[in-house]
Each structure stands twice: as C-alpha cells, then as structure tokens.
Design a protein around this motif. Structure first.
Motif, PDB file in Angstrom:
ATOM      1  N   HIS A 149       0.869  -1.185   0.000  1.00 28.05           N
ATOM      2  CA  HIS A 149       0.000   0.000   0.000  1.00 28.05           C
ATOM      3  C   HIS A 149       0.898   1.225   0.000  1.00 28.05           C
ATOM      4  N   TRP A 150       0.592   2.175  -0.873  1.00 27.96           N
ATOM      5  CA  TRP A 150       1.390   3.395  -0.921  1.00 27.96           C
ATOM      6  C   TRP A 150       0.501   4.603  -1.199  1.00 27.96           C
ATOM      7  N   ASN A 152       0.416   8.736  -2.823  1.00 26.82           N
ATOM      8  CA  ASN A 152       1.057   9.712  -3.705  1.00 26.82           C
ATOM      9  C   ASN A 152       0.074  10.845  -3.979  1.00 26.82           C
ATOM     10  N   ARG A 155      -3.443  10.505  -2.621  1.00 25.04           N
ATOM     11  CA  ARG A 155      -4.241   9.356  -3.026  1.00 25.04           C
ATOM     12  C   ARG A 155      -3.610   8.064  -2.523  1.00 25.04           C
ATOM     13  N   LYS A 156      -4.436   7.068  -2.294  1.00 29.80           N
ATOM     14  CA  LYS A 156      -3.990   5.784  -1.774  1.00 29.80           C
ATOM     15  C   LYS A 156      -4.104   4.708  -2.858  1.00 29.80           C
ATOM     16  N   TYR A 157      -3.103   3.828  -2.911  1.00 30.39           N
ATOM     17  CA  TYR A 157      -3.079   2.765  -3.902  1.00 30.39           C
ATOM     18  C   TYR A 157      -2.609   1.468  -3.250  1.00 30.39           C
ATOM     19  N   ALA A 159      -1.278  -2.807  -4.504  1.00 30.27           N
ATOM     20  CA  ALA A 159      -1.028  -3.774  -5.575  1.00 30.27           C
ATOM     21  C   ALA A 159      -0.202  -4.916  -5.020  1.00 30.27           C
ATOM     22  N   SER A 173      -1.193  -5.456 -10.664  1.00 29.30           N
ATOM     23  CA  SER A 173      -2.589  -5.747 -10.328  1.00 29.30           C
ATOM     24  C   SER A 173      -3.359  -5.694 -11.635  1.00 29.30           C
ATOM     25  N   PHE A 176      -2.595  -1.846 -12.204  1.00 30.72           N
ATOM     26  CA  PHE A 176      -1.237  -1.304 -12.210  1.00 30.72           C
ATOM     27  C   PHE A 176      -0.226  -2.259 -12.838  1.00 30.72           C
TER      28      PHE A 176
END
Length: 337
Positions: A149-150, A152, A155-157, A159, A173, A176
């Motif tokens: 989880h990261w 930027n 926003r949260k993402y 994969a 994913s 991604f």
C-alpha cells in the motif's frame, strides 16, 4: 500498426519527441525527482537516491543512467521506466504532441513524495482474485509477493509487490503495471544454485516454480527486456556458464534470446582462445551491430567469425517448453483450464 509504420513512427518519435518532456512527466507522477543541471545535462534520480544518476541531454535527445550503466533514446526510456515493449512504447508516445518545452534550470521542480504505507501478506480480495487469474494461489507465492500500500499526492493505492535490486517495488494488479522507488532487475536465490535461470517477469518465474518444483538455481527476473544489457549478460556468464532463458515467445523474446546466446558464444570463444573478455562496453554505445564492432575491436580474423557462431555453450533457449503460448505464465494458465 504494421511493422513498416511502426519503424517510421519510431523514427519520428526519436527525432521529434522531447526526452526532457518525457522525464519531466515521470517527475510529475512521482516516479522520479529532478535534480537540476550539471554542465549541459539535466539530472534526474529515483526518490530513494541521494543524488540523481540519470543524465538527460536535450541537445542529442538521449539519456544515460550512470548508476545502472544503461541509456538510450526516449523509446528505450519508456521500456525501462514503464516496463513496456518497443511496440507499446511507440504507440504510447504516438498519442502525445511532440512540441518541445523547457525545464527551468534555476528552480528544480519538487517531486511528489511516494510513501510506502504498509507491506504485508497478500489478503485483499481484489489482489487474491488477480493472482488467481494468473493461474496461481496467494499461498503459492507468499515467499515472494507482498501486498503493498502506498500514497502519492494524497491518493492511496495498493497492488501485489515484488522487490527489485534498486530497493524499489515492481507493482502488479489488474490496474497497475508500474515500478516505484527505482527500477531494474530482481534476483532470487533458491537452495544451492548450480545454474542461472533468466525470466522476463515475476509471474513467469512463479509459474516455473509451480510447474517444475525446481530448487537450487539463481533466478534473474528482468522486469523488462530493456534491462537485458550486454553488461548484465557478461556478469551472468562470468558467474555461471549454465544459463537457461525463459523469455517471451514473441519477436522481442526472439531478439533478446538470440542476443544473449550470441554474446555467450563470443564470450566463450574469447576465453577458449585467450582473447580478452574485458570488453569496452562504452565503445559500443550507439553501435547498430555490437558484435561486429566487438569482433573488429578484438582483432578476430574474419575467417574465424563463422566458427564463433557455431561455438557450443551451455546457454539454452527454453521457449520450446511453452511453444504456442505468449510466455511461461500463459502456458501455466492454459494448462490448468
């Protein structure tokens, strides 16, 4: 786009597309940071680097990563930094205008900060389902894959993440297919290695493990065929003579498999005949036929060249095992349907 159109469009992009614009685009999405100018070159770097190592020359429209020892034109940049094929790179840049812009030289543009928020065992239902679409189960790849989880720009993402040798992450994913915090190859050592196996991507490596149950080898996962430079090939051959290649069964895989096997033939020919294998790779930069130039530089007689390409090595092309399929992962998926 047919082959002829692809070549013409590639030539146009190399000539007209501003490589500075491309790298500044990587800065804007948080993949790189801009360091400013040194002499007549712009310097960029990964967020994890204290000092940026990627030099970009706006006059010649080329880049070179001094830390990784690789570089090239804007299409090669897309292949390395976005893990795309040559054809995908051409198609991507064809969709953008080619007007050149200028990066400010006095105030470097601050890069958005990518922050890794958590790294854990894969458990999110969307990622579990994604792994299963690749013919694998989360427990089968838990020693290698993590749920990353990261954040930027607020926003949260998340994969499936795999580590690479630059300290970054290879993220995959259904949405991604990117690298963050550095690109490059990944290495995994299983048991007591007696050979090196080279895979184009992580899911090819994981598919091989499921299909074969093999141990006792060193795996090099390219994460992009653009990472299969002559410098890496030489490092592999110095370390081990027995190498198995598991690249994609397509035109790009054919090109890089043949390139590796020819490099091995020339390398072992030189060793057998007491010719230096300390090749000047910088001298080869920009050469269309690297082997022809190497042979000339090494002063190998033209009458001996045919013998080089008949030279037997222990580098093998394993694509026959999944002939008719795009790659090893595609073969795995086909075998369990």
């Amino acid at each position: 786009m047919n082959y002829t159109d692809l070549k013409h469009e590639a030539s146009r992009i190399k000539r007209d597309f501003s490589i500075i614009d491309y790298f500044q685009g990587l800065v804007s999405v948080g993949a790189l940071k801009y360091e400013g100018m040194q002499g007549k070159e712009h310097f960029f770097g990964f967020l994890s680097q204290r000092t940026g190592s990627i030099a970009v020359d706006h006059r010649t429209n080329v880049w070179y990563d001094h830390a990784a020892g690789r570089g090239g034109d804007v299409l090669e940049a897309v292949q390395v930094f976005e893990n795309k094929t040559f054809a995908q790179s051409v198609e991507q840049l064809s969709d953008f205008p080619t007007e050149r812009t200028v990066i400010p030289t006095n105030k470097p543009k601050a890069a958005p900060k990518i922050k890794i928020e958590s790294v854990k065992r894969v458990s999110h239902p969307a990622l579990v389902n994604y792994i299963r679409t690749r013919g694998l189960e989360p427990n089968e790849i838990s020693d290698f894959a993590k749920e990353v989880h990261w954040g930027n720009k607020g926003r949260k993402y998340f994969a499936v993440g795999f580590p690479n040798e630059s300290g970054g992450w290879v993220l995959r994913s259904s949405i991604f297919k990117v690298n963050i915090l550095g690109g490059g190859i990944s290495i995994q050592i299983l048991g007591t290695p007696n050979r090196i196996k080279i895979f184009e991507g992580w899911f090819d490596f994981l598919s091989y493990l499921k299909l074969s149950g093999a141990t006792d080898f060193k795996a090099i996962i390219l994460n992009s065929t653009a990472n299969l430079k002559l410098s890496l090939i030489l490092d592999v051959l110095v370390e081990c003579e027995v190498v198995d290649l598991y690249l994609d069964d397509d035109a790009t895989g054919e090109k890089y498999t043949n390139f590796f096997m020819k490099a091995a033939q020339l390398y072992h020919y030189c060793r057998r005949n007491s010719i230096s294998t300390d090749w000047d790779l910088k001298m080869l930069k920009g050469s269309r036929n690297k082997f022809e130039k190497l042979i000339s530089t090494l002063k190998i007689s033209s009458r001996d060249v045919e013998g080089i390409w008949r030279f037997q090595t222990e580098v093998t092309d394993q694509r026959y095992r999944y002939k008719g399929f795009e790659d090893l992962n595609d073969f795995l998926k086909g075998s369990i349907i």
